[in-house]
Design an enzyme around this catalytic site. Structure first.
Site, mmCIF file in Angstrom:
data_model
loop_
_atom_site.group_PDB
_atom_site.id
_atom_site.type_symbol
_atom_site.label_atom_id
_atom_site.label_comp_id
_atom_site.label_asym_id
_atom_site.label_seq_id
_atom_site.Cartn_x
_atom_site.Cartn_y
_atom_site.Cartn_z
ATOM 1 N N ASP A 88 31.314 45.539 -45.400
ATOM 2 C CA ASP A 88 32.418 46.089 -46.198
ATOM 3 C C ASP A 88 32.793 47.481 -45.678
ATOM 4 O O ASP A 88 33.209 48.340 -46.433
ATOM 5 C CB ASP A 88 32.046 46.127 -47.689
ATOM 6 C CG ASP A 88 30.835 47.018 -47.964
ATOM 7 O OD1 ASP A 88 30.179 47.449 -46.995
ATOM 8 O OD2 ASP A 88 30.551 47.290 -49.149
HETATM 9 N N1 LIG Z 1 31.593 37.936 -48.385
HETATM 10 C C1 LIG Z 1 31.105 38.634 -47.350
HETATM 11 N N2 LIG Z 1 30.111 39.522 -47.570
HETATM 12 C C2 LIG Z 1 29.622 40.211 -46.522
HETATM 13 C C3 LIG Z 1 30.121 40.054 -45.232
HETATM 14 N N3 LIG Z 1 29.450 40.892 -44.407
HETATM 15 C C4 LIG Z 1 28.561 41.559 -45.175
HETATM 16 N N4 LIG Z 1 28.654 41.162 -46.458
HETATM 17 C C5 LIG Z 1 27.908 41.632 -47.617
HETATM 18 O O1 LIG Z 1 28.397 42.927 -47.919
HETATM 19 C C6 LIG Z 1 27.376 43.645 -48.663
HETATM 20 C C7 LIG Z 1 27.368 45.047 -48.138
HETATM 21 O O2 LIG Z 1 26.312 45.720 -48.663
HETATM 22 P P1 LIG Z 1 26.447 47.109 -49.418
HETATM 23 O O3 LIG Z 1 27.355 47.998 -48.645
HETATM 24 O O4 LIG Z 1 25.053 47.578 -49.700
HETATM 25 O O5 LIG Z 1 27.128 46.645 -50.756
HETATM 26 P P2 LIG Z 1 27.726 47.527 -51.909
HETATM 27 O O6 LIG Z 1 27.443 46.776 -53.145
HETATM 28 O O7 LIG Z 1 29.145 47.814 -51.609
HETATM 29 O O8 LIG Z 1 26.879 48.853 -51.878
HETATM 30 P P3 LIG Z 1 27.424 50.334 -52.102
HETATM 31 O O9 LIG Z 1 28.277 50.624 -50.907
HETATM 32 O O10 LIG Z 1 26.186 51.179 -52.143
HETATM 33 O O11 LIG Z 1 28.195 50.359 -53.381
HETATM 34 C C8 LIG Z 1 26.090 42.841 -48.475
HETATM 35 O O12 LIG Z 1 25.823 42.175 -49.664
HETATM 36 C C9 LIG Z 1 26.442 41.816 -47.379
HETATM 37 O O13 LIG Z 1 25.758 40.583 -47.574
HETATM 38 C C10 LIG Z 1 31.168 39.093 -45.016
HETATM 39 O O14 LIG Z 1 31.688 38.895 -43.917
HETATM 40 N N5 LIG Z 1 31.631 38.418 -46.104
#
Ligand SMILES: Nc1nc2c(ncn2[C@@H]2O[C@H](COP(=O)(O)OP(=O)(O)OP(=O)(O)O)[C@@H](O)[C@H]2O)c(=O)[nH]1
Length: 313
Positions: free
Chosen positions: A225
């Site tokens: 993200d």
């Molecule tokens: N749907 C989806 N999820 C993804 C993808 N790549 C990574 N993720 C997920 O994105 C999330 C990123 O983690 P974090 O940045 O810790 O999530 P967050 O809840 O936004 O955490 P904070 O930034 O601390 O608020 C993880 O759960 C990954 O599994 C993707 O291509 N598609």
């Protein structure tokens, strides 16, 4: 002059070497055409008709300019003509246009033919169809430089663009900004609504960031993200702050996906060239640190990189 007819069709019936050669040229899989010394087409084989859509009658006494696609510059054709008129062989890739308007790509060799006095009498062009290979190369290039989910540039492409922008910025003495954009609480979206909604949300986020910026600005997805932004030719730091706030505001607006309303927010970190770093690595690292400062402050906000507060952490 009339367009010549096709030679005899059955190789087994052909005895005379010249007739066999004519039949071979007519039947060979490569597109071939022959022009006089002025470049007017006087013969073309069946493969040429299949590839270009033009019969011999269509192109007879026309020049190969009939195939021009507009994809090569006038200089390109001038160089080609200079080469073959000087008696040399020309070889290169050309994008041509078919009779139906579609494009095709060929690897082409043009050879001048000479009479006994050494004067050029004809040119023979042999084309090898590379349309499929070109398309595959372009797809591979696109895949190598773009994120498959959002179609945005990926990390490798972003660094290439940033390096180029930095070179220009150091020559022209202008500023640029890099921004690190990370969604807040994205994981719960995946966990509660499923990965496919998470994916749709990332595509919608990419689109919102793109729409909020100018066409000349670059947005890339470099991780789950995590997005990065390059604002080139920045006039002053206030503009970077205003744009960062704009990103925070647009991403705080609810998203509606498959009939569900989803609320997330974003933390944005900003670093400015040249004050916050002289190279791409330093700028991105400092934008990342500023993003973490925004996240530590509760998210849904932006922070400019501050060297002093980074040292305190
Ligand atoms: N749907 C989806 N999820 C993804 C993808 N790549 C990574 N993720 C997920 O994105 C999330 C990123 O983690 P974090 O940045 O810790 O999530 P967050 O809840 O936004 O955490 P904070 O930034 O601390 O608020 C993880 O759960 C990954 O599994 C993707 O291509 N598609």
């Amino acid at each position: 002059m009339q367009a010549p007819k096709s030679p005899v069709a059955d190789p087994a019936q052909v005895q005379a070497p010249q007739a066999l050669l004519a039949l071979a040229l007519e039947s060979v899989a490569n597109a071939i055409f022959l022009t006089d010394h002025k470049g007017k087409i006087i013969w073309a084989n069946e493969a040429f008709a299949r590839l270009s859509g033009y019969s011999l009658a269509d192109v007879f006494l026309r020049t190969p300019a009939i195939l021009k696609s507009g994809k090569q510059s006038d200089d390109f054709y001038a160089q080609l003509w200079r080469t073959i008129k000087s008696g040399k062989v020309w070889q290169g890739d050309v994008i041509d246009r078919r009779k139906d308007g579609s494009l095709f790509a060929v690897d082409e060799t043009i050879t001048p033919l000479f009479d006994e006095q050494g004067q050029i009498t004809h040119f023979i062009a042999i084309q090898h169809d590379i349309t499929g290979r070109k398309q595959e190369n372009e797809q591979a290039r696109h895949l190598a430089y773009h994120d498959a989910l959002t179609a945005l540039p990926n990390r490798a492409r972003f660094f290439d663009l940033l390096e180029t922008a930095l070179l220009n910025a150091s020559c022209d003495k202008h500023m640029l900004a890099t921004m690190f954009v990370d969604l807040d609480r994205f994981k719960p979206v995946n966990d509660t609504l499923g990965h496919h909604i998470g994916d749709q949300l990332l595509v919608a986020v990419a689109e919102r960031i793109r729409v909020a910026l100018r066409h000349a600005d670059t947005v890339a997805r470099i991780g789950g993200d995590e997005f990065v932004v390059l604002i080139d030719q920045l006039e002053n730091t206030d503009i970077a702050s205003r744009l960062a706030q704009k990103l925070v505001d647009t991403l705080a607006q609810p998203f509606v996906l498959e009939g569900r309303t989803i609320k997330v927010s974003a933390s944005v970190g900003v670093s400015i060239y040249p004050s916050d770093g002289a190279d791409s690595r330093a700028l991105l690292m400092h934008a990342d640190q500023a993003m973490y400062a925004a996240k530590s402050g509760g998210g849904n906000q932006f922070q400019l990189y501050c060297a002093r507060s980074a040292q305190d952490r």
